[in-house]
Scaffold this active site. Structure first.
Site, PDB file in Angstrom:
ATOM      1  N   GLY A  12       0.834  -1.205   0.000  1.00 56.84           N
ATOM      2  CA  GLY A  12       0.000   0.000   0.000  1.00 56.84           C
ATOM      3  C   GLY A  12       0.861   1.244   0.000  1.00 56.84           C
ATOM      4  N   PHE A  13       0.219   2.374   0.149  1.00 61.41           N
ATOM      5  CA  PHE A  13       0.881   3.675   0.041  1.00 61.41           C
ATOM      6  C   PHE A  13       1.979   3.850   1.126  1.00 61.41           C
ATOM      7  CE2 PHE A  13       0.009   8.269   1.505  1.00 61.41           C
ATOM      8  CZ  PHE A  13       1.020   8.806   0.730  1.00 61.41           C
ATOM      9  N   THR A  38      -5.258  -6.061  -2.318  1.00 62.31           N
ATOM     10  CA  THR A  38      -6.617  -5.574  -2.589  1.00 62.31           C
ATOM     11  C   THR A  38      -6.486  -4.494  -3.657  1.00 62.31           C
ATOM     12  OG1 THR A  38      -6.476  -3.759  -0.993  1.00 62.31           O
ATOM     13  CG2 THR A  38      -7.213  -5.899  -0.142  1.00 62.31           C
ATOM     14  N   THR A 100     -11.130  -6.660   8.137  1.00 62.50           N
ATOM     15  CA  THR A 100      -9.670  -6.479   8.065  1.00 62.50           C
ATOM     16  C   THR A 100      -9.146  -5.704   9.273  1.00 62.50           C
ATOM     17  OG1 THR A 100      -9.544  -6.627   5.668  1.00 62.50           O
ATOM     18  CG2 THR A 100      -7.824  -5.352   6.735  1.00 62.50           C
ATOM     19  N   THR A 125      -4.447   6.082  13.217  1.00 61.60           N
ATOM     20  CA  THR A 125      -4.769   7.361  12.578  1.00 61.60           C
ATOM     21  C   THR A 125      -5.286   8.395  13.579  1.00 61.60           C
ATOM     22  OG1 THR A 125      -6.406   8.368  11.105  1.00 61.60           O
ATOM     23  CG2 THR A 125      -6.970   6.230  11.949  1.00 61.60           C
ATOM     24  N   ASP A 126      -5.093   9.664  13.253  1.00 62.04           N
ATOM     25  CA  ASP A 126      -5.639  10.739  14.101  1.00 62.04           C
ATOM     26  C   ASP A 126      -7.167  10.749  14.065  1.00 62.04           C
ATOM     27  OD1 ASP A 126      -6.001  11.701  11.486  1.00 62.04           O
ATOM     28  OD2 ASP A 126      -5.032  13.630  11.842  1.00 62.04           O
ATOM     29  N   GLU A 127      -7.756  10.043  13.071  1.00 59.93           N
ATOM     30  CA  GLU A 127      -9.217  10.081  12.934  1.00 59.93           C
ATOM     31  C   GLU A 127      -9.928   9.418  14.114  1.00 59.93           C
ATOM     32  OE1 GLU A 127     -10.830   9.431   9.051  1.00 59.93           O
ATOM     33  OE2 GLU A 127      -8.963   9.973   8.064  1.00 59.93           O
ATOM     34  N   TYR A 151     -14.830   3.689   9.246  1.00 61.34           N
ATOM     35  CA  TYR A 151     -13.374   3.518   9.137  1.00 61.34           C
ATOM     36  C   TYR A 151     -12.689   3.828  10.462  1.00 61.34           C
ATOM     37  CZ  TYR A 151      -8.520   4.969   8.352  1.00 61.34           C
ATOM     38  OH  TYR A 151      -7.153   5.132   8.466  1.00 61.34           O
ATOM     39  N   LYS A 155     -10.646   1.461  13.235  1.00 62.35           N
ATOM     40  CA  LYS A 155      -9.245   1.686  13.650  1.00 62.35           C
ATOM     41  C   LYS A 155      -9.170   1.857  15.171  1.00 62.35           C
ATOM     42  CE  LYS A 155      -6.057   2.108  11.342  1.00 62.35           C
ATOM     43  NZ  LYS A 155      -5.112   1.103  10.806  1.00 62.35           N
ATOM     44  N   ARG A 215      -7.302  19.571   7.691  1.00 58.47           N
ATOM     45  CA  ARG A 215      -6.492  18.377   7.945  1.00 58.47           C
ATOM     46  C   ARG A 215      -5.050  18.827   8.098  1.00 58.47           C
ATOM     47  NH1 ARG A 215     -10.949  17.151   8.434  1.00 58.47           N
ATOM     48  NH2 ARG A 215     -12.181  15.547   7.381  1.00 58.47           N
ATOM     49  N   PRO A 275     -21.378  12.415   4.406  1.00 55.11           N
ATOM     50  CA  PRO A 275     -22.132  12.299   5.660  1.00 55.11           C
ATOM     51  C   PRO A 275     -21.172  12.173   6.848  1.00 55.11           C
ATOM     52  CG  PRO A 275     -22.712  10.537   4.090  1.00 55.11           C
ATOM     53  CD  PRO A 275     -21.601  11.318   3.478  1.00 55.11           C
ATOM     54  N   GLY A 276     -21.469  12.912   7.902  1.00 58.96           N
ATOM     55  CA  GLY A 276     -20.630  12.831   9.118  1.00 58.96           C
ATOM     56  C   GLY A 276     -19.215  13.340   8.904  1.00 58.96           C
TER      57      GLY A 276
HETATM   58  N1  LIG Z   1      -3.159   7.341   4.233  1.00 60.88           N
HETATM   59  C1  LIG Z   1      -3.202   8.118   5.308  1.00 60.88           C
HETATM   60  O1  LIG Z   1      -3.268   9.350   5.206  1.00 60.88           O
HETATM   61  C2  LIG Z   1      -3.139   7.503   6.685  1.00 60.88           C
HETATM   62  C3  LIG Z   1      -3.008   8.344   7.789  1.00 60.88           C
HETATM   63  C4  LIG Z   1      -2.899   7.786   9.067  1.00 60.88           C
HETATM   64  C5  LIG Z   1      -2.924   6.409   9.212  1.00 60.88           C
HETATM   65  N2  LIG Z   1      -3.084   5.613   8.128  1.00 60.88           N
HETATM   66  C6  LIG Z   1      -3.065   4.145   8.354  1.00 60.88           C
HETATM   67  O2  LIG Z   1      -1.864   3.663   7.767  1.00 60.88           O
HETATM   68  C7  LIG Z   1      -2.043   2.336   7.273  1.00 60.88           C
HETATM   69  C8  LIG Z   1      -1.633   2.265   5.820  1.00 60.88           C
HETATM   70  O3  LIG Z   1      -2.429   3.191   5.086  1.00 60.88           O
HETATM   71  P1  LIG Z   1      -2.264   3.362   3.512  1.00 60.88           P
HETATM   72  O4  LIG Z   1      -2.717   4.726   3.180  1.00 60.88           O
HETATM   73  O5  LIG Z   1      -0.929   2.877   3.106  1.00 60.88           O
HETATM   74  O6  LIG Z   1      -3.367   2.307   3.025  1.00 60.88           O
HETATM   75  P2  LIG Z   1      -3.558   1.659   1.582  1.00 60.88           P
HETATM   76  O7  LIG Z   1      -5.030   1.517   1.440  1.00 60.88           O
HETATM   77  O8  LIG Z   1      -2.787   2.408   0.557  1.00 60.88           O
HETATM   78  O9  LIG Z   1      -2.872   0.223   1.709  1.00 60.88           O
HETATM   79  C9  LIG Z   1      -3.416  -0.822   2.469  1.00 60.88           C
HETATM   80  C10 LIG Z   1      -2.641  -2.088   2.124  1.00 60.88           C
HETATM   81  O10 LIG Z   1      -3.139  -3.146   2.951  1.00 60.88           O
HETATM   82  C11 LIG Z   1      -3.359  -4.294   2.137  1.00 60.88           C
HETATM   83  N3  LIG Z   1      -4.437  -5.092   2.751  1.00 60.88           N
HETATM   84  C12 LIG Z   1      -5.738  -4.732   2.899  1.00 60.88           C
HETATM   85  N4  LIG Z   1      -6.417  -5.717   3.499  1.00 60.88           N
HETATM   86  C13 LIG Z   1      -5.523  -6.721   3.748  1.00 60.88           C
HETATM   87  C14 LIG Z   1      -5.619  -7.999   4.363  1.00 60.88           C
HETATM   88  N5  LIG Z   1      -6.799  -8.466   4.838  1.00 60.88           N
HETATM   89  N6  LIG Z   1      -4.510  -8.760   4.469  1.00 60.88           N
HETATM   90  C15 LIG Z   1      -3.316  -8.307   3.987  1.00 60.88           C
HETATM   91  N7  LIG Z   1      -3.175  -7.100   3.375  1.00 60.88           N
HETATM   92  C16 LIG Z   1      -4.263  -6.323   3.276  1.00 60.88           C
HETATM   93  C17 LIG Z   1      -3.747  -3.729   0.777  1.00 60.88           C
HETATM   94  O11 LIG Z   1      -3.555  -4.672  -0.266  1.00 60.88           O
HETATM   95  C18 LIG Z   1      -2.806  -2.528   0.676  1.00 60.88           C
HETATM   96  O12 LIG Z   1      -1.565  -2.909   0.141  1.00 60.88           O
HETATM   97  C19 LIG Z   1      -3.522   2.000   7.507  1.00 60.88           C
HETATM   98  O13 LIG Z   1      -3.617   1.222   8.670  1.00 60.88           O
HETATM   99  C20 LIG Z   1      -4.186   3.351   7.696  1.00 60.88           C
HETATM  100  O14 LIG Z   1      -5.301   3.245   8.552  1.00 60.88           O
HETATM  101  C21 LIG Z   1      -3.181   6.119   6.863  1.00 60.88           C
END
Ligand SMILES: NC(=O)c1ccc[n+]([C@@H]2O[C@H](COP(=O)([O-])OP(=O)(O)OC[C@H]3O[C@@H](n4cnc5c(N)ncnc54)[C@H](O)[C@@H]3O)[C@@H](O)[C@H]2O)c1
Length: 334
Positions: A12-13, A38, A100, A125-127, A151, A155, A215, A275-276
């Protein structure tokens, strides 16, 4: 100290930014990336590190107990990124968020407990603190959890489970609560890549409500450095807020991206509010700054300029994602 670290959601990101930075740096640590791929997971995000001997990818689900049993044999720390992460999707259908983000975290905690994992870092997350008004003080780690979307509620549940494993079983758990991330490789359903995508496609840029929601923005590279500090030196049972020192209204972000792409502000289109929709998030992150010596280094104006440039230069990364997703919900804006 950390011989084998399990990274969940490393395609992921944010997880991939962590891997791209730290696989080359920690040559004596093996990084095992467990990701279900995913819609949000993309192997291209980890292309740059796939040849490193200390990196391994495992395609799988954090809820697959049989698989976890095998993987966990030699794991000494876990950095848990995997989640369903998009608020709008959780409003449409929260099933996967519960499965998840709550059940998945529980599976990982159980297996970590069974295997005496030395450190478990949960990326939150801060959320989870809920919405602040304009005059509220920034949220501290001791503030009440008041999540307002499926969401953020999922978390917050995950955070509470993690803390319970620290209190009940003495597990070394740390929780990170970070503000909004931006940077390269962010799936084009979140605000900044959506703005860039729409502008490059000569479409109007949709902004929820009146665009005044606030934000605090942090570059993903600063976030992953904070996670590194916590992984190396975080104290057991602690929650660490992570902020970007860059609170901005959504409208300011839209105007900045339009400016960088030399487009008129007339292209902004206000759309029916989510919403919300939480008004404002901001965290007080004195604890990580004082105790672990971390602070964000990337200036927002430079970071956003670099990010826009990255999306212009890497259209072959994000354009195929839009085709794969077709007309799916998350891409409407958003
Ligand atoms: N993006 C933001 O601004 C932000 C800010 C604060 C916290 N977060 C938290 O940081 C974490 C990463 O966020 P992100 O933006 O990289 O998310 P993302 O959606 O880009 O990536 C999520 C990754 O998790 C994998 N995944 C999902 N379900 C899965 C499962 N059941 N088993 C294995 N892998 C699975 C997906 O394939 C993906 O690679 C998350 O927990 C998110 O809540 C994100």
């Amino acid at each position: 100290m950390h011989k084998n670290v399990l990274i969940t959601g490393g395609c992921g990101f944010i997880g991939s930014a962590f891997l791209r930075k730290f696989v080359p740096k920690y040559k004596n640590t093996n990084f095992i990336n467990l990701d279900l791929l995913t819609y949000a997971g993309n192997k291209k995000n980890v292309e740059k590190i796939k040849k490193f001997n200390n990196y391994r990818f495992i395609h799988g689900d954090i809820r697959d107990k049989k698989k976890l049993k095998k993987i966990f044999k030699n794991i000494d720390s876990v950095i848990h990124f995997a989640a369903e992460s998009h608020v709008d999707r959780s409003i449409d259908n929260s099933d996967e968020f519960i499965k998840t983000n709550i059940l998945g975290t529980h599976c990982l905690l159980e297996e970590s407990k069974r295997n005496n994992v030395a450190k478990f870092i949960a990326i939150s997350t801060d959320e989870v603190y809920g919405s602040l008004s304009e005059s509220d003080k920034a949220s501290t780690e001791n503030d009440k959890l008041q999540p307002r979307s499926p969401y953020s509620a999922s978390k917050a549940s995950s955070d509470l489970l993690c803390l319970s494993y620290h209190e009940t079983f003495g597990m070394h758990v740390c929780i990170t609560r970070c503000s909004n991330n931006y940077g390269p490789y962010q799936y084009p359903e979140k605000l900044i890549p959506v703005l860039i995508k729409k502008i490059l496609n000569n479409e109007k840029v949709p902004i929820y409500g009146d665009g005044k929601n606030i934000r605090d923005w942090i570059h993903v590279d600063d976030h992953v450095e904070a996670i590194e500090k916590i992984w190396q030196n975080g104290s057991a049972g602690e929650i660490y807020n992570i902020g970007g020192d860059s609170p901005k209204r959504n409208l300011e972000i839209a105007k900045k991206v339009l400016y960088l792409l030399e487009k008129d502000e007339k292209n902004i289109q206000f759309v029916k509010d989510r919403p919300g929709h939480d008004w404002r998030y901001e965290v007080n992150d004195k604890k990580i700054k004082t105790n672990l010596g971390w602070k964000p280094k990337i200036d927002f104006l430079q970071g956003i300029e670099d990010t826009v440039k990255w999306y212009i230069e890497n259209q072959d990364w994000w354009k195929p994602l839009l085709k794969e997703a077709g007309g799916r919900r998350g891409l409407k804006n958003e």
